[in-house]
Write a protein that holds these residues in place. Structure first.
Motif: not given
Length: 119
Positions: A26-48
């Motif tokens: 309900l939280l982590i999965g959807p958040l990590l799939k959201d293409p609008n979260v900029v920090i995941f684009k700049r720092a892919p390690l952040t997802k892990n």
């Protein structure tokens, strides 16, 4: 072994399991799939890091449950009170930050209560 310690440990195992399963779905999965979260684009390690930080809480709670099972009423009293304080503070934080909407505070207070009664 005290039934109160067993109850506290079982509650902790169950809330940890719910935390990982429901949190991932309900939280982590959807958040990590959201293409609008900029920090995941700049720092892919952040997802892990976010995912393992979320799930490491479950591992820590399972470890605490095992340690609780190893306690006896009068022994390890300082450790028992440290656990009680930890679960009370956790419950208070959840209660305050969610204004009671997230029911996990009830479980953490129940765990603290079981430990206090067993001490």
């Amino acid at each position: 072994m005290s039934p109160l310690l067993i109850t506290a440990a079982v509650l902790l195992v169950l809330i940890a399991l719910a935390h990982s399963c429901l949190g991932e779905r309900l939280l982590i999965g959807p958040l990590l799939k959201d293409p609008n979260v900029v920090i995941f684009k700049r720092a892919p390690l952040t997802k892990n890091i976010l995912r393992f930080a979320w799930h490491i809480t479950t591992v820590a709670w399972w470890g605490m449950a095992a340690a609780i099972l190893d306690m006896q009423g009068g022994e390890n009293l300082l450790s028992m009170y440290i656990y009680i304080a930890t679960f009370v503070v956790t419950g208070v934080m959840i209660l305050a930050w969610t204004k009671g909407k997230h029911v996990a505070w009830i479980v953490f207070f129940a765990i603290a209560g079981c430990l206090f009664a067993a001490a």
